[in-house]
Enzyme design. Structure first.
Site, PDB file in Angstrom:
ATOM      1  N   GLU A  72       4.253 -15.954   7.727  1.00 19.76           N
ATOM      2  CA  GLU A  72       3.759 -16.819   6.647  1.00 19.76           C
ATOM      3  C   GLU A  72       4.131 -18.287   6.886  1.00 19.76           C
ATOM      4  O   GLU A  72       4.548 -18.996   5.972  1.00 19.76           O
ATOM      5  CB  GLU A  72       4.216 -16.297   5.290  1.00 19.76           C
ATOM      6  N   THR A  82       5.643 -20.467  10.473  1.00 21.11           N
ATOM      7  CA  THR A  82       6.926 -20.564  11.194  1.00 21.11           C
ATOM      8  C   THR A  82       7.727 -21.777  10.686  1.00 21.11           C
ATOM      9  O   THR A  82       7.187 -22.649  10.000  1.00 21.11           O
ATOM     10  CB  THR A  82       6.679 -20.761  12.709  1.00 21.11           C
TER      11      THR A  82
HETATM   12  C1  LIG Z   1       6.030  -8.741  11.130  1.00 18.09           C
HETATM   13  C2  LIG Z   1       4.880  -9.694  10.981  1.00 18.09           C
HETATM   14  C3  LIG Z   1       3.997  -9.548   9.924  1.00 18.09           C
HETATM   15  C4  LIG Z   1       2.876 -10.375   9.824  1.00 18.09           C
HETATM   16  N1  LIG Z   1       1.952 -10.153   8.820  1.00 18.09           N
HETATM   17  C5  LIG Z   1       0.755 -10.808   8.869  1.00 18.09           C
HETATM   18  C6  LIG Z   1      -0.301 -10.446   7.972  1.00 18.09           C
HETATM   19  O1  LIG Z   1      -0.165  -9.571   7.099  1.00 18.09           O
HETATM   20  N2  LIG Z   1      -1.498 -11.064   8.104  1.00 18.09           N
HETATM   21  C7  LIG Z   1      -1.717 -12.028   9.046  1.00 18.09           C
HETATM   22  O2  LIG Z   1      -2.847 -12.540   9.112  1.00 18.09           O
HETATM   23  N3  LIG Z   1      -0.715 -12.423   9.885  1.00 18.09           N
HETATM   24  C8  LIG Z   1       0.505 -11.824   9.838  1.00 18.09           C
HETATM   25  N4  LIG Z   1       1.509 -12.178  10.704  1.00 18.09           N
HETATM   26  C9  LIG Z   1       1.271 -13.230  11.683  1.00 18.09           C
HETATM   27  C10 LIG Z   1       2.144 -14.445  11.493  1.00 18.09           C
HETATM   28  O3  LIG Z   1       1.705 -15.191  10.393  1.00 18.09           O
HETATM   29  C11 LIG Z   1       2.159 -15.226  12.825  1.00 18.09           C
HETATM   30  O4  LIG Z   1       2.911 -14.469  13.746  1.00 18.09           O
HETATM   31  C12 LIG Z   1       2.705 -16.605  12.656  1.00 18.09           C
HETATM   32  O5  LIG Z   1       1.834 -17.413  11.924  1.00 18.09           O
HETATM   33  C13 LIG Z   1       2.963 -17.281  14.020  1.00 18.09           C
HETATM   34  O6  LIG Z   1       1.865 -17.162  14.861  1.00 18.09           O
HETATM   35  P1  LIG Z   1       2.059 -16.656  16.368  1.00 18.09           P
HETATM   36  O7  LIG Z   1       2.870 -15.425  16.321  1.00 18.09           O
HETATM   37  O8  LIG Z   1       0.720 -16.574  17.002  1.00 18.09           O
HETATM   38  O9  LIG Z   1       2.893 -17.786  17.082  1.00 18.09           O
HETATM   39  P2  LIG Z   1       2.303 -19.110  17.747  1.00 18.09           P
HETATM   40  O10 LIG Z   1       1.386 -19.788  16.809  1.00 18.09           O
HETATM   41  O11 LIG Z   1       1.767 -18.769  19.101  1.00 18.09           O
HETATM   42  O12 LIG Z   1       3.606 -19.993  17.904  1.00 18.09           O
HETATM   43  C14 LIG Z   1       4.567 -19.771  18.941  1.00 18.09           C
HETATM   44  C15 LIG Z   1       5.691 -20.787  18.752  1.00 18.09           C
HETATM   45  O13 LIG Z   1       5.169 -22.117  18.929  1.00 18.09           O
HETATM   46  C16 LIG Z   1       5.442 -22.884  17.774  1.00 18.09           C
HETATM   47  N5  LIG Z   1       4.357 -23.827  17.560  1.00 18.09           N
HETATM   48  C17 LIG Z   1       3.027 -23.537  17.501  1.00 18.09           C
HETATM   49  N6  LIG Z   1       2.319 -24.642  17.284  1.00 18.09           N
HETATM   50  C18 LIG Z   1       3.221 -25.667  17.200  1.00 18.09           C
HETATM   51  C19 LIG Z   1       3.127 -27.074  16.954  1.00 18.09           C
HETATM   52  N7  LIG Z   1       1.959 -27.650  16.746  1.00 18.09           N
HETATM   53  N8  LIG Z   1       4.258 -27.793  16.933  1.00 18.09           N
HETATM   54  C20 LIG Z   1       5.465 -27.212  17.133  1.00 18.09           C
HETATM   55  N9  LIG Z   1       5.624 -25.896  17.354  1.00 18.09           N
HETATM   56  C21 LIG Z   1       4.513 -25.136  17.375  1.00 18.09           C
HETATM   57  C22 LIG Z   1       5.559 -21.872  16.630  1.00 18.09           C
HETATM   58  O14 LIG Z   1       6.251 -22.392  15.526  1.00 18.09           O
HETATM   59  C23 LIG Z   1       6.286 -20.753  17.345  1.00 18.09           C
HETATM   60  O15 LIG Z   1       7.651 -21.060  17.408  1.00 18.09           O
HETATM   61  C24 LIG Z   1       2.670 -11.401  10.782  1.00 18.09           C
HETATM   62  C25 LIG Z   1       3.599 -11.577  11.817  1.00 18.09           C
HETATM   63  C26 LIG Z   1       4.678 -10.740  11.938  1.00 18.09           C
HETATM   64  C27 LIG Z   1       5.628 -10.940  13.100  1.00 18.09           C
END
Ligand SMILES: Cc1cc2nc3c(=O)[nH]c(=O)nc-3n(C[C@H](O)[C@H](O)[C@H](O)COP(=O)(O)OP(=O)(O)OC[C@H]3O[C@@H](n4cnc5c(N)ncnc54)[C@H](O)[C@@H]3O)c2cc1C
Length: 387
Positions: A363, A365
């Site tokens: 929700e 990071t």
């Molecule tokens: C257990 C769990 C439950 C979840 N439930 C749901 C759900 O019900 N529905 C749903 O739709 N999603 C869900 N999610 C997804 C969740 O919202 C995403 O994992 C989250 O938004 C981060 O996206 P990502 O994992 O692709 O990381 P990425 O976006 O790939 O990010 C990787 C890293 O890079 C950093 N980063 C990325 N862009 C930038 C920037 N511009 N500047 C600085 N740092 C940056 C991030 O903060 C992170 O540290 C869930 C995730 C988990 C792990």
């Protein structure tokens, strides 16, 4: 400024505290045993049984409006309840809830999705994240192509909470790829029976999200939630709702963990004295309380802003960022204070350690919360001292 709770808020908080003590705490040893075996802390039957018991004394649908049989509680009271529940690691939530955006459903959809979800007869999940679109959610690629009066959905969603159990998904899909997700995405109510499949994702904590696969899944136009092109707005509403509730839970976990550490520090002896006699231990305890109380105030302030009808987004991002960081630091210190015992699976500390790591990721990071805070300030949406 008034920092006190109303009599009603205090009474509700105390009732939930009692429920946790009587109904959840006795189940904790079994939850840990199951965790060690890689099983969920509660079966669905146990969860619904506990929810039915809570319904018996009126706790049903905390956020659900009274006309739908819920409690329609204010945000501050909901935050207090999430904090109380956080004090137990039994994975319980009160029943009678539905995704906030399901209230945008039309009458037919309300009967088919909203009402049965509130009643617990249907299980939903919300899906925007994709393998190539997490923080950058606007980069979604799952596409809905018109075909007569239907739409054909193709693509993949990932990390979807409840995705293994849900019998329908609220799916954000591109309906106008040229316009992009912000103006060209739409929310669809898609039954599993329409053809999507799921596969579980193993994580380091109790969360068990799923990947969802759509291969030309045919969805009638009558299953569009809201209007075509409104997907982004609905998605942001869905994501925004939990921003102060996640850190509210974090506060409860930290309260419980810190209490354990204080007790342990008073009884564990090294070099002929309790470890609590050491300043190194005392500082960990003091820092933890300080950060915990700061996070609590940010949570309650965000919730209070929700209740006043003011825009809570900036304050909610601060609460989420602060609460998630705080609980990770507190649990880490609590584990350190317990020494080797903290590292074992006899105690819940290592479970919290794995569980709360998620709070900094889902929700939005930590980095996305910081981005929101900085952007609001730099663009002048919020002024320093007035957030
Ligand atoms: C257990 C769990 C439950 C979840 N439930 C749901 C759900 O019900 N529905 C749903 O739709 N999603 C869900 N999610 C997804 C969740 O919202 C995403 O994992 C989250 O938004 C981060 O996206 P990502 O994992 O692709 O990381 P990425 O976006 O790939 O990010 C990787 C890293 O890079 C950093 N980063 C990325 N862009 C930038 C920037 N511009 N500047 C600085 N740092 C940056 C991030 O903060 C992170 O540290 C869930 C995730 C988990 C792990």
């Amino acid at each position: 400024m008034e920092f006190g709770l109303t009599d009603e808020q205090r009474a509700i908080r105390d009732t939930v505290r009692d429920f946790v003590r009587k109904e959840l705490s006795p189940r904790e040893p079994e939850v840990l045993a199951r965790d060690r075996r890689g099983e969920p802390g509660l079966t669905r039957e146990e969860l619904t049984g506990l929810q039915a018991k809570a319904r018996g004394f009126g706790f049903w649908g905390l956020s659900t409006p009274e006309e739908h049989g819920g409690m329609g509680l204010d945000a501050v009271t909901q935050a207090l309840i999430h904090t109380e529940l956080g004090r137990s690691y039994v994975p319980f939530t009160f029943g009678g809830e539905a995704d906030n955006i399901l209230y945008e459903a039309n009458d037919a959809q309300r009967a088919e999705y909203l009402v049965p979800t509130i009643e617990g007869d249907r299980i939903s999940c919300f899906a925007i994240t994709e393998p190539g679109a997490g923080s950058d959610a606007a980069n979604i690629r799952l596409t809905a192509r018109p075909d007569g009066d239907d739409w054909l959905l193709s693509g993949e969603k990932t990390f979807i909470t409840n995705g293994n159990d849900a019998d329908f998904a609220i799916v954000i899909a591109l309906t106008d790829p040229a316009a992009g997700a912000r103006g060209g995405s739409t929310a669809f109510l898609v039954d599993r029976s329409m053809g999507w499949t799921s596969s579980p994702i193993v994580t380091m904590g109790p969360a068990e999200p799923a990947s969802l696969f759509f291969d030309q899944v045919r969805v009638p136009s009558s299953h569009i939630l809201g209007e075509v092109g409104q997907g982004w707005r609905l998605a942001m509403r869905w994501i925004g709702r939990g921003r102060y509730l996640i850190p509210a839970r974090a506060v409860g976990i930290a309260e419980r963990a810190l209490t354990m550490a204080i007790e342990y520090a008073k009884t564990r002896e090294t070099f002929g004295a309790p470890i609590a006699a050491n300043q190194a231990i005392q500082w960990m305890i003091a820092d933890s309380e300080l950060e915990l109380e700061a996070a609590r105030l940010l949570v309650l302030r965000a919730a209070w802003l929700v209740d006043t009808g003011a825009d809570p987004r900036h304050a909610s991002s601060m609460a989420k960022l602060s609460g998630a960081a705080m609980v990770n630091r507190v649990v880490d210190r609590v584990l350190q204070i317990h020494g080797g015992m903290g590292y074992t699976r006899e105690l819940p500390i290592e479970r919290w350690y794995r569980e709360v790591r998620l709070f900094r990721i889902f929700e939005g990071t930590d980095e996305m919360q910081r981005l929101i805070l900085a952007r609001d300030l730099l663009r002048g949406h919020t002024k320093v001292g007035l957030a």
